[in-house]
Design a protein around this motif. Sequence first.
Motif, PDB file in Angstrom:
ATOM      1  N   ALA A  90      50.743  33.105 -43.661  1.00 25.52           N
ATOM      2  CA  ALA A  90      51.497  33.837 -42.636  1.00 25.52           C
ATOM      3  C   ALA A  90      51.814  32.941 -41.451  1.00 25.52           C
ATOM      4  O   ALA A  90      52.915  32.982 -40.889  1.00 25.52           O
ATOM      5  CB  ALA A  90      50.694  35.066 -42.178  1.00 25.52           C
ATOM      6  N   VAL A  91      50.804  32.095 -41.054  1.00 25.80           N
ATOM      7  CA  VAL A  91      51.052  31.157 -39.958  1.00 25.80           C
ATOM      8  C   VAL A  91      52.161  30.191 -40.330  1.00 25.80           C
ATOM      9  O   VAL A  91      53.049  29.874 -39.524  1.00 25.80           O
ATOM     10  CB  VAL A  91      49.752  30.402 -39.605  1.00 25.80           C
ATOM     11  CG1 VAL A  91      50.049  29.293 -38.582  1.00 25.80           C
ATOM     12  CG2 VAL A  91      48.721  31.370 -39.038  1.00 25.80           C
ATOM     13  N   ALA A  92      52.116  29.673 -41.578  1.00 27.00           N
ATOM     14  CA  ALA A  92      53.164  28.736 -42.025  1.00 27.00           C
ATOM     15  C   ALA A  92      54.514  29.414 -42.020  1.00 27.00           C
ATOM     16  O   ALA A  92      55.540  28.807 -41.648  1.00 27.00           O
ATOM     17  CB  ALA A  92      52.829  28.201 -43.421  1.00 27.00           C
ATOM     18  N   ASP A  93      54.600  30.662 -42.452  1.00 29.26           N
ATOM     19  CA  ASP A  93      55.865  31.385 -42.464  1.00 29.26           C
ATOM     20  C   ASP A  93      56.389  31.566 -41.042  1.00 29.26           C
ATOM     21  O   ASP A  93      57.585  31.378 -40.768  1.00 29.26           O
ATOM     22  CB  ASP A  93      55.661  32.738 -43.142  1.00 29.26           C
ATOM     23  CG  ASP A  93      56.968  33.486 -43.303  1.00 29.26           C
ATOM     24  OD1 ASP A  93      57.898  32.892 -43.896  1.00 29.26           O
ATOM     25  OD2 ASP A  93      57.084  34.619 -42.802  1.00 29.26           O
ATOM     26  N   PHE A  94      55.453  31.923 -40.100  1.00 29.19           N
ATOM     27  CA  PHE A  94      55.873  32.039 -38.701  1.00 29.19           C
ATOM     28  C   PHE A  94      56.372  30.693 -38.163  1.00 29.19           C
ATOM     29  O   PHE A  94      57.322  30.632 -37.391  1.00 29.19           O
ATOM     30  CB  PHE A  94      54.692  32.552 -37.853  1.00 29.19           C
ATOM     31  CG  PHE A  94      54.698  34.062 -37.674  1.00 29.19           C
ATOM     32  CD1 PHE A  94      55.255  34.629 -36.536  1.00 29.19           C
ATOM     33  CD2 PHE A  94      54.184  34.896 -38.654  1.00 29.19           C
ATOM     34  CE1 PHE A  94      55.268  35.997 -36.377  1.00 29.19           C
ATOM     35  CE2 PHE A  94      54.199  36.260 -38.492  1.00 29.19           C
ATOM     36  CZ  PHE A  94      54.750  36.839 -37.351  1.00 29.19           C
ATOM     37  N   ALA A  95      55.684  29.615 -38.563  1.00 32.64           N
ATOM     38  CA  ALA A  95      56.085  28.284 -38.080  1.00 32.64           C
ATOM     39  C   ALA A  95      57.477  27.919 -38.584  1.00 32.64           C
ATOM     40  O   ALA A  95      58.292  27.348 -37.848  1.00 32.64           O
ATOM     41  CB  ALA A  95      55.055  27.243 -38.528  1.00 32.64           C
ATOM     42  N   ARG A  96      57.760  28.236 -39.861  1.00 33.06           N
ATOM     43  CA  ARG A  96      59.097  27.941 -40.389  1.00 33.06           C
ATOM     44  C   ARG A  96      60.159  28.748 -39.650  1.00 33.06           C
ATOM     45  O   ARG A  96      61.240  28.230 -39.324  1.00 33.06           O
ATOM     46  CB  ARG A  96      59.150  28.260 -41.891  1.00 33.06           C
ATOM     47  CG  ARG A  96      58.494  27.181 -42.771  1.00 33.06           C
ATOM     48  CD  ARG A  96      58.832  27.388 -44.239  1.00 33.06           C
ATOM     49  NE  ARG A  96      58.313  28.666 -44.756  1.00 33.06           N
ATOM     50  CZ  ARG A  96      57.086  28.816 -45.280  1.00 33.06           C
ATOM     51  NH1 ARG A  96      56.279  27.759 -45.373  1.00 33.06           N
ATOM     52  NH2 ARG A  96      56.686  29.983 -45.711  1.00 33.06           N
ATOM     53  N   CYS A  97      59.887  30.014 -39.432  1.00 32.95           N
ATOM     54  CA  CYS A  97      60.861  30.837 -38.709  1.00 32.95           C
ATOM     55  C   CYS A  97      61.067  30.311 -37.286  1.00 32.95           C
ATOM     56  O   CYS A  97      62.190  30.261 -36.763  1.00 32.95           O
ATOM     57  CB  CYS A  97      60.386  32.287 -38.670  1.00 32.95           C
ATOM     58  SG  CYS A  97      60.380  33.104 -40.290  1.00 32.95           S
TER      59      CYS A  97
END
Length: 645
Positions: free
Chosen positions: A442-449
């Motif tokens: 989830a953190v990685a997904d937030f970082a990509r966004c």
Amino acid sequence: MRLGAPWGSRIGPDRILALSMLACALLGTALLYGHAMQTLADRRARLVQALEIRAVALDGILSERLRQMETLSRRAALFLAQNPPPVVAAPGSPLARFLESNPDEAADRLFSLDPSPRTIGTLLALPTVAARRRTGLYRPDPVAWHREAAMALTLAPLADAIRTSHPDTLRIYYASAAGLVHVDPGDTEGATALLDGFAAQEPFRRAAPEVNPLRRPFWTVLSDTAGGRLAAAVAPVDQDGLFLGIYAQEVPLPDPGAAPAPGTVLALLDRDGTVLAANAAPGRTAPAPGERLPGAEALPDGPGLSRSGDSLVAVQVLDAAPWRLVLILPVGGFRMAVLTETVLSLGTVLALLLGSLLLAYRLMERILREREQAAAAERAARAEAEKTLEELRAAHDELDFLNREKTRFFSLISHDLRGPFNALLGMTQELADHAGRMSPDAVADFARCTHDSARKAFDMLENLLQWSRVQMSGKPFAPAVFDLRAVVTDAMGDVASMAAAKQVALLDAVGDRWVLADRTMLLAVLRNLLVNAVKFSHPAGVVHVTSRAEGDRVEVAVTDHGIGMERAQVAELLRAGSGGQGSRPGTRGEQGTGLGMTLVRELVLRHGGDLRVESEVGRGTTVSFTVPLATAPSEDRRHPSQTPL
């Protein structure tokens, strides 16, 4: 007056009028005669001056050729002084190949070197036995002449440079008393003929010490193999007082130049009065070359015109050659030309008098015409003022339109910037509040966004900065020559992550081309075109960049196979001032502002180029632009080394 009144009354008015007319006639005749004599003197002076100018020019040409041969002669003497015998030929060198062409000195075989490369020319030499048998040649030392062969090969490039710098030069050769000749350009047949007879020819005989003890260069005339006549500039070559040979330059006989006036003949004579070359004005026949000019032995040596039979003759002795430049014109024709010029002058005076009679009439016409022109000028000024007012109104409307466009454009940009920054603030706030309880995915997904939003905001700000600098002329335009492929590679690198997200392949097919452009501006153009191409491409699509030359410019095209556009959309995209009209979403819903194409159009115009768009709905779009084409910078060239002997 009182004393003249009784005298006038006795003569009568009619006789006074007759005497006055006679006095005017005599005065007019005297003026006409004086004008004719002055015209005659001026024409003579002009002809003599033209002859002197041509003689100076011809002397300059002949002296230059003599200096060239004297330079070769001095270089030859310097080489011989700096290279005492014996001469050692490097293996494989031109001198070694020349000496190996007849290693046993067979009496029936010549030493020879083919003219390869071109600047070497043709080198031939007699074997020692044959040279000693030839009249006019001597070879006391069987190997001393090797130095002269080495010298001729060393000076061959200089001789070739002299010949090629003067296209009318037929050949330059070195003829040695030791039985050796070097000829440039390479001509084996001509060199063989020269070797067989140069010792008996005039250039070699006149260069001998008993004829030319001061070793001065000179000009001479000789016959070529076709029976024509040539001129040769000759310079003797000696070493420590020993006469070795000559350097000679063969050229066609110099042209004396065009005849300076109608009815004249300009001829170049040798010391015996034989015509070397001649030119005649239209209506005259020039004497043929080789013909002896009648009365040549009595011609004066001064430049002034003098009478010779039925002609006037002026002679100018040349300093660089034993020749004379002679100007010949018939006495009758000369006087007729002067009379014609005088009559023309008189006619001019009469024409001026006639013109004076028409002056009053013309003045009246001019006053009326000036009034009409003044009225027409007033009407034209009024029309011009109205036109200027219309142009000012149009300029005001255009400025007002541009101002409103910029205001609306920045309003749109500020609105579109809020979206990426709101997303950034929301996601960063979410990360700050809940990062400890979120999974790594989830953190990685937030970082990509977050990265995508930041990237979008950065691209928008970068385009806005570029566009504003162009509009305010704050960014200097600094064109330079660089490789187009390198800029395309950098632009593809900037959009590589965006293309990878949609699995769109980027293909570079621009080839090896160099352009003259501002690299930063060109990179911005390519980056925006590639972003649009990827944006409107379908997933797993292809975007390729190509180029082609168009005269002195190169056309760069970015092509995609995406959703395409209708004609109205293409026209709106190309219309000036349409920036900021909004942008269509991409194939995955990507949003934009339309600022990119506005920036592209401005930057392409900065380079004086054209922007073209070709699109078809469902088939894709090709956007192309032109920039100046340049040649690749050449590498430094080192001077070629001298050919070893």
